[in-house]
Each structure stands twice: as structure tokens, then as C-alpha cells.
Design a protein around this motif. Structure first.
Motif, mmCIF file in Angstrom:
data_model
loop_
_atom_site.group_PDB
_atom_site.id
_atom_site.type_symbol
_atom_site.label_atom_id
_atom_site.label_comp_id
_atom_site.label_asym_id
_atom_site.label_seq_id
_atom_site.Cartn_x
_atom_site.Cartn_y
_atom_site.Cartn_z
ATOM 1 N N UNK A 199 -22.317 19.290 -19.722
ATOM 2 C CA UNK A 199 -21.937 20.632 -19.273
ATOM 3 C C UNK A 199 -20.681 20.594 -18.408
ATOM 4 N N UNK A 200 -20.633 19.613 -17.515
ATOM 5 C CA UNK A 200 -19.461 19.491 -16.643
ATOM 6 C C UNK A 200 -18.210 19.165 -17.454
ATOM 7 N N UNK A 201 -18.370 18.295 -18.447
ATOM 8 C CA UNK A 201 -17.229 17.943 -19.299
ATOM 9 C C UNK A 201 -16.780 19.160 -20.112
ATOM 10 N N UNK A 202 -17.733 19.973 -20.546
ATOM 11 C CA UNK A 202 -17.389 21.188 -21.294
ATOM 12 C C UNK A 202 -16.620 22.163 -20.413
ATOM 13 N N UNK A 203 -17.036 22.292 -19.160
ATOM 14 C CA UNK A 203 -16.318 23.174 -18.231
ATOM 15 C C UNK A 203 -14.884 22.699 -18.016
ATOM 16 N N UNK A 204 -14.704 21.386 -17.861
ATOM 17 C CA UNK A 204 -13.345 20.858 -17.661
ATOM 18 C C UNK A 204 -12.487 21.101 -18.906
ATOM 19 N N UNK A 205 -13.088 20.910 -20.075
ATOM 20 C CA UNK A 205 -12.337 21.160 -21.310
ATOM 21 C C UNK A 205 -11.950 22.636 -21.410
ATOM 22 N N UNK A 206 -12.882 23.523 -21.060
ATOM 23 C CA UNK A 206 -12.590 24.954 -21.099
ATOM 24 C C UNK A 206 -11.466 25.303 -20.133
ATOM 25 N N UNK A 207 -11.489 24.733 -18.938
ATOM 26 C CA UNK A 207 -10.422 25.001 -17.970
ATOM 27 C C UNK A 207 -9.067 24.547 -18.503
ATOM 28 N N UNK A 208 -9.064 23.418 -19.204
ATOM 29 C CA UNK A 208 -7.805 22.906 -19.750
ATOM 30 C C UNK A 208 -7.295 23.817 -20.862
ATOM 31 N N UNK A 209 -8.205 24.252 -21.735
ATOM 32 C CA UNK A 209 -7.796 25.191 -22.783
ATOM 33 C C UNK A 209 -7.360 26.533 -22.174
ATOM 34 N N UNK A 210 -7.994 26.937 -21.089
ATOM 35 C CA UNK A 210 -7.570 28.166 -20.410
ATOM 36 C C UNK A 210 -6.120 28.050 -19.934
ATOM 37 N N UNK A 211 -5.782 26.908 -19.361
ATOM 38 C CA UNK A 211 -4.406 26.696 -18.913
ATOM 39 C C UNK A 211 -3.433 26.722 -20.087
ATOM 40 N N UNK A 212 -3.833 26.112 -21.185
ATOM 41 C CA UNK A 212 -2.976 26.127 -22.372
ATOM 42 C C UNK A 212 -2.775 27.559 -22.861
ATOM 43 N N UNK A 213 -3.840 28.351 -22.847
ATOM 44 C CA UNK A 213 -3.728 29.747 -23.273
ATOM 45 C C UNK A 213 -2.793 30.520 -22.359
ATOM 46 N N UNK A 214 -2.924 30.312 -21.053
ATOM 47 C CA UNK A 214 -2.055 31.010 -20.106
ATOM 48 C C UNK A 214 -0.583 30.696 -20.371
ATOM 49 N N UNK A 215 -0.288 29.431 -20.623
ATOM 50 C CA UNK A 215 1.098 29.054 -20.890
ATOM 51 C C UNK A 215 1.588 29.673 -22.190
ATOM 52 N N UNK A 216 0.767 29.613 -23.231
ATOM 53 C CA UNK A 216 1.165 30.145 -24.528
ATOM 54 C C UNK A 216 1.366 31.654 -24.477
ATOM 55 N N UNK A 217 0.555 32.333 -23.679
ATOM 56 C CA UNK A 217 0.753 33.772 -23.485
ATOM 57 C C UNK A 217 2.107 34.028 -22.833
ATOM 58 N N UNK A 218 2.434 33.239 -21.813
ATOM 59 C CA UNK A 218 3.723 33.403 -21.150
ATOM 60 C C UNK A 218 4.878 33.187 -22.119
ATOM 61 N N UNK A 219 4.702 32.261 -23.045
ATOM 62 C CA UNK A 219 5.769 31.934 -23.984
ATOM 63 C C UNK A 219 5.708 32.784 -25.249
ATOM 64 N N UNK A 220 4.748 33.718 -25.301
ATOM 65 C CA UNK A 220 4.577 34.621 -26.442
ATOM 66 C C UNK A 220 4.294 33.874 -27.741
ATOM 67 N N UNK A 221 3.591 32.775 -27.653
ATOM 68 C CA UNK A 221 3.153 32.068 -28.859
ATOM 69 C C UNK A 221 1.725 32.521 -29.152
ATOM 70 N N UNK A 222 1.604 33.710 -29.725
ATOM 71 C CA UNK A 222 0.290 34.316 -29.884
ATOM 72 C C UNK A 222 -0.596 33.570 -30.872
#
Length: 287
Positions: A43-66
Motif C-alpha cells: 500500500x505504501x509503495x502504491x501511494x508513492x507511485x501514485x504521488x510520482x504519477x501525480x507529479x508527472x501529470x502536473x508537469x504534463x498539464x503545465x506543458x499542455x501535453x494532454x
């Protein structure tokens, strides 16, 4: 967690190019840790993976790579659903809704944000500051989405509910949502609804120097500059754009709003109306 914290710091500081270099290795490590995790650590590893994907999503949104943002947002929700941190899941759902909103699925985006807010409230009762901050952030994001849908009543009703959450937080420091963040959302919502005069008035009430996160200051400059432009005040809009470049240069160089506003100001300016406009446009890559 230290590497995730460092990546989050890059995002908040608008160091987008640095974050883009950091993320591939961080994602690979998070995926490997999730796959190798023992049952008690899954569960803890899943949370860390989700946080990392969240960061990737935030960056991609900023760069308009929908397109890529759709993929990372979906993986974040999947990973967070296997974790045990309700706030990580709420974040993942908010970012997935943000991607939906940007790809013209605004009704679904608003439902997802409101569902995430309700679930967070039901599961934990907003017993601590962090939960209340995430809840307020979700409602404010839903308000902005309602504004994009031209649903004026819902936009202001939701923002009022977000304000209640911010008041509940009070002066307790957090990096999510507070009365200052709410004030910036008022600028955003007014601008999107076409109330440029109200947006400019709200912007006057905010001292950007008090906004601790460069990423959120960039949002202040964006909404202020666009509202001034919409109000027919090109000189003031240019001044806000210059301030944004001075404060958060990667925001101006990489974000479409800044590039488009620069070109619009350049094309509409008469000779000597905006001294330095052409040099600015060349410097930020808008020519």
C-alpha cells in the motif's frame, strides 16, 4: 520520499525543465519499488507511485501535453486506489479531472472533483488541517471548472464552500489551500467568467509577494495579465507579463498562455505603445 519531495519542490518553484529531467528515473524507481514490495509494504509503495504519477501529470498539464497527461493521470488513480492514503487518491482524482477539463470533458471533470471532495469528507470528516486543505482545493478547482462551463451560480457557490474550508484551516500553515489561495481563485473565476473588471479588482487585493509558491504566483500573474488584457489595458498587461517573466521565467517560456498573450500584445501594439515589447517577445521565444 526525499526524491519525491525534491521533485515536488521543482514543480512548486516552476523549475519545469529540471523536473522533466528528474521524472523518468523517479518513475522507474517507483514502479520497481511497487513491483518488488512485500505484501505489508504494498500500500505504501502504491501511494508513492501514485504521488510520482501525480507529479508527472502536473508537469504534463503545465506543458499542455494532454495525451501523456491522460495516461499518467489514469495510472495515478489506479495506483492510489491500491494505496491507503485518501489524500493521495483525492489528489489523483483532482488531477485526472483537470486533464478531463482541459480536453473539453468539463461536465465529467466537475463530477469527478465533487465526488472526490464528498468521499474525502465522508471517509475522514476533515478531522485535520491537511484533509480540510485538500477538500478546499477540490472545491476551488470545481468552482473554476464550473466557470469554464459558464455556470456562474455553481462557480461562486462552490468557491463560497471552499472559503468555509479555508476559514476552518485558519492560520495553520499548509502548502495546499488557504485564504490567500482562495483570493487567487477569485481572480481566476472572475476572469474565466468574463468579468475582467472584477478580476482586476480582486487582483489588487492580493500581494503576490505573500504567495509562497512560485507556481501559485505564476497563476496570479497569468490571471492578472489576462484580465488586464481583457479589460483593454495592454500596458498594464505587459507589465504583469514582465513581472511574471522576472519571477517565474520558465512559466513564461513554456506555457502557452504567456506565449499567446505576448504575440497578441505584439500584434495589437501601435508603434511605441509598448516599449520593449518586441525585445521581450524575442527573448521569451514568442517570435
Amino acid at each position: 520520499m526525499a526524491q519525491i519531495a525534491a521533485a515536488r519542490a521543482d514543480f512548486r518553484a516552476t523549475r519545469f525543465s529540471q523536473l522533466a529531467r528528474r521524472l523518468p528515473k523517479l518513475l522507474a524507481q517507483a514502479v520497481a519499488c511497487r513491483e518488488a514490495a512485500a505484501l505489508t509494504e504494498a500500500s505504501q509503495a502504491a501511494d508513492r507511485l501514485a504521488q510520482t504519477y501525480n507529479l508527472a501529470t502536473q508537469l504534463l498539464v503545465k506543458l499542455h501535453d494532454n495525451g501523456m497527461a491522460w495516461a499518467t493521470a489514469d495510472r495515478a488513480v489506479q495506483a492510489a486506489s491500491s494505496g491507503n492514503d485518501p489524500m493521495v487518491l483525492a489528489d489523483a482524482r483532482r488531477l485526472a479531472a483537470t486533464v478531463m477539463r482541459r480536453t473539453q470533458h468539463r461536465d465529467g471533470a466537475q463530477r469527478l472533483m465533487l465526488d472526490a471532495a464528498r468521499q474525502l469528507h465522508t471517509d475522514g470528516g476533515l478531522a485535520d488541517t491537511a484533509a480540510a486543505a485538500v477538500y478546499g482545493q477540490l472545491l476551488a478547482a470545481a468552482s473554476y471548472t464550473a466557470a469554464l462551463r459558464d455556470d456562474r451560480d455553481s462557480a461562486w457557490t462552490l468557491l463560497e464552500e471552499a472559503e468555509n474550508a479555508a476559514r476552518r484551516i485558519g492560520t495553520v500553515k499548509n502548502d495546499r489551500f488557504d485564504m490567500l489561495e482562495l483570493a487567487v481563485y477569485k481572480i481566476s473565476v472572475s476572469r474565466v467568467l468574463g468579468d475582467f473588471g472584477a478580476a482586476v479588482d480582486y487582483a489588487r487585493l492580493v500581494d503576490p509577494a505573500r504567495i509562497p509558491s512560485p507556481e501559485r504566483r505564476a497563476r496570479y500573474w497569468e490571471d492578472t495579465a489576462l484580465a488586464l488584457h481583457g479589460r483593454g489595458r495592454p500596458q498594464a498587461a505587459f507589465q504583469a507579463l514582465v513581472a511574471a517573466d522576472r519571477d517565474t521565467p520558465q512559466e513564461v517560456r513554456y506555457r502557452p498562455w504567456a506565449q499567446k498573450l505576448t504575440r497578441d500584445l505584439l500584434s495589437s501594439a501601435r508603434h511605441n505603445d509598448l516599449p520593449g515589447m518586441r525585445d521581450f517577445a524575442a527573448r521569451v521565444g514568442a517570435l
